[in-house]
Enzyme design. Structure first.
Site, PDB file in Angstrom:
ATOM      1  N   ARG A 140       0.802  -1.225   0.000  1.00 40.63           N
ATOM      2  CA  ARG A 140       0.000   0.000   0.000  1.00 40.63           C
ATOM      3  C   ARG A 140       0.836   1.276   0.000  1.00 40.63           C
ATOM      4  O   ARG A 140       0.360   2.327   0.401  1.00 40.63           O
ATOM      5  CB  ARG A 140      -1.006   0.002   1.160  1.00 40.63           C
ATOM      6  N   LYS A 198       1.654  10.916 -11.857  1.00 43.10           N
ATOM      7  CA  LYS A 198       0.854   9.990 -12.661  1.00 43.10           C
ATOM      8  C   LYS A 198       1.633   8.702 -12.884  1.00 43.10           C
ATOM      9  O   LYS A 198       2.778   8.726 -13.334  1.00 43.10           O
ATOM     10  CB  LYS A 198       0.504  10.607 -14.013  1.00 43.10           C
ATOM     11  N   GLU A 223       7.436  17.847 -25.581  1.00 43.51           N
ATOM     12  CA  GLU A 223       6.782  18.181 -24.319  1.00 43.51           C
ATOM     13  C   GLU A 223       7.239  19.540 -23.802  1.00 43.51           C
ATOM     14  O   GLU A 223       6.487  20.241 -23.129  1.00 43.51           O
ATOM     15  CB  GLU A 223       7.053  17.090 -23.280  1.00 43.51           C
ATOM     16  N   LYS A 244       4.926  22.720 -14.939  1.00 46.71           N
ATOM     17  CA  LYS A 244       4.098  21.578 -14.555  1.00 46.71           C
ATOM     18  C   LYS A 244       3.854  21.555 -13.053  1.00 46.71           C
ATOM     19  O   LYS A 244       2.747  21.264 -12.600  1.00 46.71           O
ATOM     20  CB  LYS A 244       4.749  20.267 -15.006  1.00 46.71           C
ATOM     21  N   GLU A 282      -6.125  15.976 -11.528  1.00 47.79           N
ATOM     22  CA  GLU A 282      -6.617  16.238 -12.894  1.00 47.79           C
ATOM     23  C   GLU A 282      -8.133  16.350 -12.970  1.00 47.79           C
ATOM     24  O   GLU A 282      -8.775  15.744 -13.822  1.00 47.79           O
ATOM     25  CB  GLU A 282      -6.116  15.141 -13.853  1.00 47.79           C
ATOM     26  N   ARG A 301      -5.265  20.859 -14.484  1.00 48.33           N
ATOM     27  CA  ARG A 301      -4.224  19.918 -14.899  1.00 48.33           C
ATOM     28  C   ARG A 301      -4.537  19.285 -16.249  1.00 48.33           C
ATOM     29  O   ARG A 301      -3.630  18.809 -16.948  1.00 48.33           O
ATOM     30  CB  ARG A 301      -4.021  18.843 -13.829  1.00 48.33           C
ATOM     31  N   ASN A 345      -2.671  17.921 -21.070  1.00 47.05           N
ATOM     32  CA  ASN A 345      -2.989  16.933 -22.104  1.00 47.05           C
ATOM     33  C   ASN A 345      -3.029  17.543 -23.510  1.00 47.05           C
ATOM     34  O   ASN A 345      -3.446  16.864 -24.459  1.00 47.05           O
ATOM     35  CB  ASN A 345      -4.335  16.262 -21.810  1.00 47.05           C
ATOM     36  N   HIS A 351      -2.314  15.362 -26.413  1.00 48.22           N
ATOM     37  CA  HIS A 351      -2.286  13.974 -25.967  1.00 48.22           C
ATOM     38  C   HIS A 351      -3.524  13.163 -26.357  1.00 48.22           C
ATOM     39  O   HIS A 351      -3.436  11.958 -26.534  1.00 48.22           O
ATOM     40  CB  HIS A 351      -2.087  13.908 -24.450  1.00 48.22           C
ATOM     41  N   HIS A 360      -2.442  10.001 -28.086  1.00 49.75           N
ATOM     42  CA  HIS A 360      -2.663   8.652 -27.564  1.00 49.75           C
ATOM     43  C   HIS A 360      -3.407   7.783 -28.582  1.00 49.75           C
ATOM     44  O   HIS A 360      -3.131   6.586 -28.710  1.00 49.75           O
ATOM     45  CB  HIS A 360      -3.446   8.713 -26.260  1.00 49.75           C
ATOM     46  N   HIS A 370       6.240   8.403 -28.389  1.00 49.57           N
ATOM     47  CA  HIS A 370       5.217   9.182 -27.682  1.00 49.57           C
ATOM     48  C   HIS A 370       5.351  10.670 -27.969  1.00 49.57           C
ATOM     49  O   HIS A 370       4.361  11.345 -28.285  1.00 49.57           O
ATOM     50  CB  HIS A 370       5.325   8.917 -26.176  1.00 49.57           C
TER      51      HIS A 370
END
Length: 377
Positions: free
Chosen positions: A127, A149, A191, A233, A243, A247, A251, A254, A258, A272
């Site tokens: 955990r 993330k 990026e 960021k 997000e 936030r 993206n 993205h 994606h 990517h």
């Protein structure tokens, strides 16, 4: 000889879970001292890939040697195809077999794949165990290593299974980038351009002038670009860690990107960062079609991206895999899509991105059809 500037420290302000990002040529030298304050015993676990282990294992070992910290290593195959449930299970089994507990630290030493999977493994391990990011690609230094993330991919899409789990420390040593192929550097640079396009038009203008120095890894230019990207960021993450609001601006490019990656089967012929670069160009052109983005800005964005050696059109892509219908279907599977509509990051101009909450996928499919027609030679 020009001396490298000292590392810059960027703080990610998240209350009790705040952490530092050390940015600069040679920043890795600080790892031993920093790690000593994070571990309860003189050892740490290192997840890396086979390429990074071959190139940089000795440097990481040297960085912690003075602190007397022993390292337990695991190397996985490089590439996006590694970011799977099967590999995640193997990492967790390695940690359990090594006696890892919640007081230990897992160092993710590699690119975005290693950081994403390592962070998810750390979040799941009893955990939650400690987690340090030492990104070795430009893309990971300015994006995936910052903000917490973590995820693995599934056949249905990229990063669909994951968690928000913040690292305890990030060390972005730009000298580690010197072994990267030029193509990988350019993919990471996409990026960096993104941060200028989101909310920092002066930074985008600086990059348009200084981008060649950044890509040449001149120490002062590289530090400035990486630190400014990380600070951008960090400021957004501090406002919206999970997000639910601002936030989402990160993206930009993205949602298209994606879908492009998934259509390509996450193959190596579309990295990517390349997908994100193309996705940003598409987002600006789609915004121009909708009348929300000045056409001149969309053209300028494409010019700067292309000048960096990154793709801005769908020209040359396999027409069997890259169809407008298929790309729209993949965008429908985006984790934020709802009822035939998807939140899309568009821009009212360079440095003025905004959340377009309910982009119509039928409209996007028609736009992509036109994009594909225009690139047929």
């Amino acid at each position: 000889m020009t001396l490298a500037p000292p590392p810059e420290i960027v703080r990610v302000a998240l209350g009790a879970r705040s952490y530092d990002i050390l940015v600069g040529h040679g920043a890795l030298a600080a790892l031993g001292e920093r790690l000593s304050g994070l571990v309860k015993r003189p050892q740490a676990f290192v997840l890396t890939d086979e390429t990074v282990m071959r190139l940089h294992k000795a440097r990481l070992e040297a960085a912690v040697a003075g602190a007397g910290i022993a390292l337990d290593w695991r190397a996985v195959p490089p590439g996006e195809q590694t970011k799977t449930f099967a590999q995640l299970e193997g990492v967790l089994d390695w940690l359990l077999a090594g006696g890892a507990d919640r007081g230990d630290v897992l160092i993710a030493f590699g690119g975005g794949v290693i950081g994403d999977m390592g962070g998810l493994a750390a979040s799941l391990m009893k955990r939650g165990m400690g987690f340090v990011q030492v990104p070795t690609t430009l893309l990971a230094q300015v994006d995936s290593s910052v903000g917490g993330k973590t995820a693995v991919n599934t056949p249905r899409g990229k990063n669909l299974v994951g968690a928000f789990y913040q690292p305890r420390l990030v060390i972005a040593d730009t000298s580690l980038l010197e072994t990267l192929p030029a193509r990988e550097l350019k993919a990471g640079y996409a990026e960096i351009l993104k941060y200028g396009l989101i909310n920092d038009a002066p930074f985008f203008a600086w990059l348009a002038q200084q981008g060649s120095r950044v890509l040449a890894l001149e120490p002062d230019a590289a530090r400035e670009a990486v630190a400014r990207s990380c600070a951008s960021k960090a400021a957004i993450v501090a406002q919206d860690e999970t997000e639910t609001g601002v936030r989402q601006l990160l993206n930009l490019g993205h949602t298209f990107g994606h879908a492009l990656e998934a259509a390509n089967g996450y193959g190596p012929d579309l990295l990517h960062g390349e997908a994100v670069a193309l996705g940003m160009a598409l987002a600006f052109r789609y915004g121009a079609e909708l009348g929300v983005t000045p056409a001149a800005d969309a053209a300028q964005v494409a010019t700067v991206i292309e000048a960096s050696g990154l793709p801005v059109t769908l020209a040359g892509r396999d027409r069997a895999r890259f169809t407008a219908k298929r790309l729209a279907e993949l965008m429908q599977q985006d984790k934020k899509a709802r009822g035939g509509r998807v939140p899309l990051i568009l821009a009212r101009g360079i440095g003025a991105a905004y959340i377009h909450p309910d982009a119509d996928l039928a409209s996007i499919e028609a736009f992509l059809d036109r994009e594909l027609l225009e690139t047929i030679t």
